[in-house]
Design an enzyme around this catalytic site. Structure first.
Site, short mmCIF file in Angstrom:
data_model
loop_
_atom_site.label_atom_id
_atom_site.label_comp_id
_atom_site.label_asym_id
_atom_site.label_seq_id
_atom_site.Cartn_x
_atom_site.Cartn_y
_atom_site.Cartn_z
N GLY A 209 0.71 -1.18 0.03
CA GLY A 209 0.15 -0.17 0.02
C GLY A 209 0.87 1.22 0.07
O GLY A 209 0.32 2.23 0.51
N GLU B 174 17.29 -1.44 -1.96
CA GLU B 174 17.31 -1.58 -3.31
C GLU B 174 18.02 0.07 -3.89
O GLU B 174 17.87 0.64 -3.30
CB GLU B 174 16.05 -1.59 -4.15
N LEU C 260 15.67 3.86 -8.28
CA LEU C 260 15.70 4.33 -9.60
C LEU C 260 15.09 5.57 -9.76
O LEU C 260 14.12 5.93 -9.10
CB LEU C 260 14.85 3.33 -10.54
N LYS D 16 -0.74 4.79 -6.28
CA LYS D 16 -1.23 4.77 -7.57
C LYS D 16 -2.62 5.73 -7.78
O LYS D 16 -3.25 5.74 -6.68
CB LYS D 16 -1.63 3.59 -8.16
N GLU E 113 4.40 -6.86 -10.60
CA GLU E 113 4.83 -5.58 -10.77
C GLU E 113 6.24 -5.47 -11.25
O GLU E 113 7.05 -6.20 -10.83
CB GLU E 113 4.19 -4.87 -9.79
N GLU F 17 7.53 -6.85 -7.33
CA GLU F 17 6.56 -7.50 -6.39
C GLU F 17 5.45 -8.22 -7.21
O GLU F 17 5.13 -7.76 -8.12
CB GLU F 17 6.12 -6.85 -5.16
N ARG G 296 -3.70 -10.78 -5.24
CA ARG G 296 -5.37 -10.48 -5.02
C ARG G 296 -5.73 -9.78 -6.15
O ARG G 296 -4.83 -9.42 -6.97
CB ARG G 296 -5.38 -9.52 -3.58
N VAL H 143 -7.16 -2.81 -6.93
CA VAL H 143 -7.71 -1.67 -7.32
C VAL H 143 -8.17 -1.29 -8.78
O VAL H 143 -9.25 -0.90 -9.04
CB VAL H 143 -7.13 -0.37 -6.54
N ARG I 251 -8.46 7.45 -9.63
CA ARG I 251 -8.99 6.98 -8.30
C ARG I 251 -9.45 8.31 -7.62
O ARG I 251 -8.70 9.21 -7.17
CB ARG I 251 -7.83 6.43 -7.62
P1 ADP Z 1 -3.38 -1.76 -5.71
O1 ADP Z 1 -1.80 -2.57 -6.23
O2 ADP Z 1 -4.61 -2.56 -5.92
O3 ADP Z 1 -3.27 -0.35 -6.62
P2 ADP Z 1 -2.77 -0.59 -3.48
O4 ADP Z 1 -1.39 -0.74 -3.11
O5 ADP Z 1 -3.21 0.87 -3.76
O6 ADP Z 1 -3.20 -1.67 -4.31
O7 ADP Z 1 -3.32 -1.07 -2.22
C1 ADP Z 1 -4.85 -1.37 -2.13
C2 ADP Z 1 -5.51 -1.34 -0.90
O8 ADP Z 1 -4.77 -2.35 0.19
C3 ADP Z 1 -5.15 0.04 -0.39
O9 ADP Z 1 -6.38 0.22 0.49
C4 ADP Z 1 -4.08 -0.15 0.60
O10 ADP Z 1 -3.99 0.52 1.60
C5 ADP Z 1 -4.31 -1.60 1.08
N1 ADP Z 1 -2.90 -2.42 1.35
C6 ADP Z 1 -2.15 -3.08 0.27
N2 ADP Z 1 -1.17 -3.71 0.86
C7 ADP Z 1 -1.23 -3.54 2.04
C8 ADP Z 1 -0.59 -3.71 3.48
N3 ADP Z 1 0.64 -4.56 3.34
N4 ADP Z 1 -0.80 -3.23 4.53
C9 ADP Z 1 -1.80 -2.55 4.67
N5 ADP Z 1 -2.62 -2.00 3.47
C10 ADP Z 1 -2.32 -2.56 2.76
P1 ADP Z 2 4.21 -1.60 -2.38
O1 ADP Z 2 3.87 -2.96 -1.88
O2 ADP Z 2 3.81 -0.62 -1.36
O3 ADP Z 2 2.96 -1.54 -3.64
P2 ADP Z 2 6.16 -1.66 -4.36
O4 ADP Z 2 7.45 -2.54 -4.26
O5 ADP Z 2 5.23 -2.18 -5.38
O6 ADP Z 2 5.32 -1.35 -2.97
O7 ADP Z 2 6.46 -0.21 -4.86
C1 ADP Z 2 5.56 0.76 -5.16
C2 ADP Z 2 6.17 2.03 -5.63
O8 ADP Z 2 7.29 2.33 -5.12
C3 ADP Z 2 6.73 1.64 -7.00
O9 ADP Z 2 5.59 1.77 -8.29
C4 ADP Z 2 7.46 2.68 -7.60
O10 ADP Z 2 6.95 4.01 -7.98
C5 ADP Z 2 8.37 2.77 -5.97
N1 ADP Z 2 9.27 2.01 -6.09
C6 ADP Z 2 9.56 0.62 -5.54
N2 ADP Z 2 10.88 0.34 -5.67
C7 ADP Z 2 11.68 1.32 -6.17
C8 ADP Z 2 12.91 1.54 -6.38
N3 ADP Z 2 14.00 0.61 -6.14
N4 ADP Z 2 13.23 2.58 -7.16
C9 ADP Z 2 12.30 3.67 -7.41
N5 ADP Z 2 11.03 3.43 -7.11
C10 ADP Z 2 10.64 2.20 -6.31
MG MG Z 3 3.26 -2.57 -5.31
#
Ligand code: ADP
Ligand code: ADP
Ligand code: MG
Length: 447
Positions: free
Chosen positions: A164, A200, A203, A237, A275, A287, A291, A294, A337
């Site tokens: 999230g 990491e 970037l 996002k 992703e 990652e 599930r 959104v 959104r």
């Molecule tokens: P998506 O990848 O579907 O766009 P988001 O990263 O925006 O998902 O997360 C979707 C919803 O799930 C949000 O309400 C976010 O706060 C919640 N969420 C996702 N992962 C976690 C987590 N590990 N802990 C708490 N809330 C999470």
């Molecule tokens: P979450 O589980 O909260 O969704 P992600 O690993 O999917 O976390 O990363 C969410 C966002 O964070 C990515 O879409 C990107 O914008 C940023 N991000 C994650 N890792 C990196 C990285 N190594 N360098 C730059 N931006 C990153």
């Molecule tokens: Mg993510």
């Protein structure tokens, strides 16, 4: 087919699941907190059960109350939506032990990919590119400093169980790293119940591209194309599109192929998203979300496939009725959104909705749980609606989205609709020059 599904969620995604159930002739049970008594998901479900007070830990996350609700209502299955318990492997396991089907991947799938370090190790073993950095948790400050120096700053500290957009911190130098490490570890422990952190390379301005996966219980794994989700604020996002109109075809093919390989390797079942970040000609796995996401509607609009219906069907053991070559992509789709927030300060803006008017027309879809007089509560996520449009191409979609945003009236509270109107007028956005830093720069310029 199931007779009755309990939906362990609220808001627009609960409504989305109710609608899919209706299509399949399945009865629905809404769970809700005391505060959500008058919410639309409660009104539209066939039955409802109050599972606790407003605080999520005592209601939407309270496993014993939810399982009891499933039992007293005679529900055959639980759909977790996104957020809340959707990626909790222990919950998925408990459901199965109680004889209620969890509509999602296996507990093993969830556990494995829910730990970003384990997921990264697995993907590396498949020779699929991951972001340069550690593939183990940092055990000491010394180790972290060594890894960071080798990578070069800036680096990103990331929580193994993060999600999230939470649990990430950019670090610019060694001093900052030494100061932040234990702080971040404590924050992460408090938030996710686990202190593990990895590093990491940070970037600068990559694009976020992700792949929708569908998989049945018979070994068929398909992709439903990619989504571009580069418009983000604080790693979250806010606007998504399918397909990515500016992706090099060679990179697209590799990403789609690798996503299917990852899901096949772990014998993934149900829908999920893999992703990636794309930077120039390079792409990196970041990652997997085990599930429904959104932004799933943009994929539904271009493929014509109902992803929630598919989740329900494959969870029953039904085989997917398509092969990869049967999946066709039609036109372009975009989602905004809509959050209840002050467009200036971006702070949540709860309140009572007045003068609600929904946009319409061909290719305009609103996934929301709003009505005139309903309350936006301060206890829950500020996402209140998703405005999705579909058209022949990106230019048509941008035009349609502008008109739909103009038509959308959500009185009584403030929302980020004005921000989207500005973004859609921006020449760089229109020209597709977007990356994950776009919004930050845009906001600096426009405020
Ligand atoms: P998506 O990848 O579907 O766009 P988001 O990263 O925006 O998902 O997360 C979707 C919803 O799930 C949000 O309400 C976010 O706060 C919640 N969420 C996702 N992962 C976690 C987590 N590990 N802990 C708490 N809330 C999470
Ligand atoms: P979450 O589980 O909260 O969704 P992600 O690993 O999917 O976390 O990363 C969410 C966002 O964070 C990515 O879409 C990107 O914008 C940023 N991000 C994650 N890792 C990196 C990285 N190594 N360098 C730059 N931006 C990153
Ligand atoms: Mg993510």
């Amino acid at each position: 087919m199931y007779k009755k599904i309990l939906i362990a969620n609220r808001g627009e995604i609960a409504l989305r699941v109710i609608r899919a159930c209706r299509q399949l002739g399945i009865k629905t049970v809404a769970i809700h907190s005391v505060a959500d008594q008058a919410s639309l998901h409660v009104k539209l479900a066939d039955e409802s059960v109050c599972v606790g007070p407003a605080e999520v830990s005592k209601s939407y996350l309270h496993v014993p109350s939810i399982l009891s609700a499933a039992e007293v209502t005679g529900s055959d299955a639980i759909h977790p939506g996104y957020g809340f318990l959707a990626e909790n492997h222990e919950f998925a396991e408990r459901c199965e032990q109680c004889g209620v089907r969890f509509i999602g991947p296996t507990p093993k799938n969830i556990e494995l990919m829910g730990n970003k370090i384990k997921a990264k190790q697995l993907v590396e073993e498949l020779d699929i590119p991951t972001i340069p950095g550690s593939t183990t948790k940092m055990k000491s400050e010394k180790e972290a400093v060594l890894v960071a120096n080798e990578l070069g700053y800036p680096i990103l500290l990331k929580a193994a169980l993060g999600g999230g957009g939470r649990g990430m911190r950019v670090i610019h130098n060694e001093n900052e790293l030494k100061k932040s490490l234990s702080l971040v570890r404590n924050e992460v422990l408090a938030h996710f119940g686990n202190p593990d952190i990895y590093i990491e390379k940070y970037l600068e301005g990559p694009r976020h591209i992700e792949v929708q996966i569908v998989a049945d219980q018979h070994g068929t794994v398909l992709h439903l194309g990619e989504r571009e989700c580069s418009l983000q604020r604080n790693y979250q996002k806010i606007l998504e599109e399918a397909p990515c109109a500016f992706l090099d075809q060679g990179i697209r093919e590799k990403i789609l192929r690798d996503a299917v390989r990852i899901a096949s390797t772990i014998q993934y079942k149900n829908v999920g998203t893999i992703e990636f970040l794309v930077s120039g000609q390079d792409y990196y796995f970041i990652e997997m979300n085990t599930r429904i996401q959104v932004e799933h509607p943009v994929t539904e609009m271009v493929t014509g496939i109902d992803l929630i219906k598919t989740q329900i069907q494959v969870s029953l053991g039904e085989a997917l009725s398509w092969k990869q070559e049967d999946i066709h992509f039609n036109g372009h789709s975009m989602e905004c959104r809509i959050n209840a927030e002050d467009p200036e300060t971006m702070m949540p803006f709860p309140g009572e909705i007045k003068d609600y008017h929904v946009p319409g027309g061909i290719g305009v879809r609103v996934d929301a749980a709003l009505y005139d007089g309903c309350s936006i509560l301060p206890y829950y996520d500020s996402l209140i609606a998703k405005l999705i449009v579909h058209g022949d191409n990106r230019a048509e979609v941008i035009n349609k989205m502008k008109h739909a945003l103009n038509e959308y009236i959500i009185g009584g509270i403030k929302t980020n609709i004005p921000l989207f109107k500005k973004i859609l007028e921006n020449p760089s956005f229109i020209g597709g020059e977007v990356n994950t830093s776009f919004l930050k720069r845009f906001l600096q310029k426009t405020t």
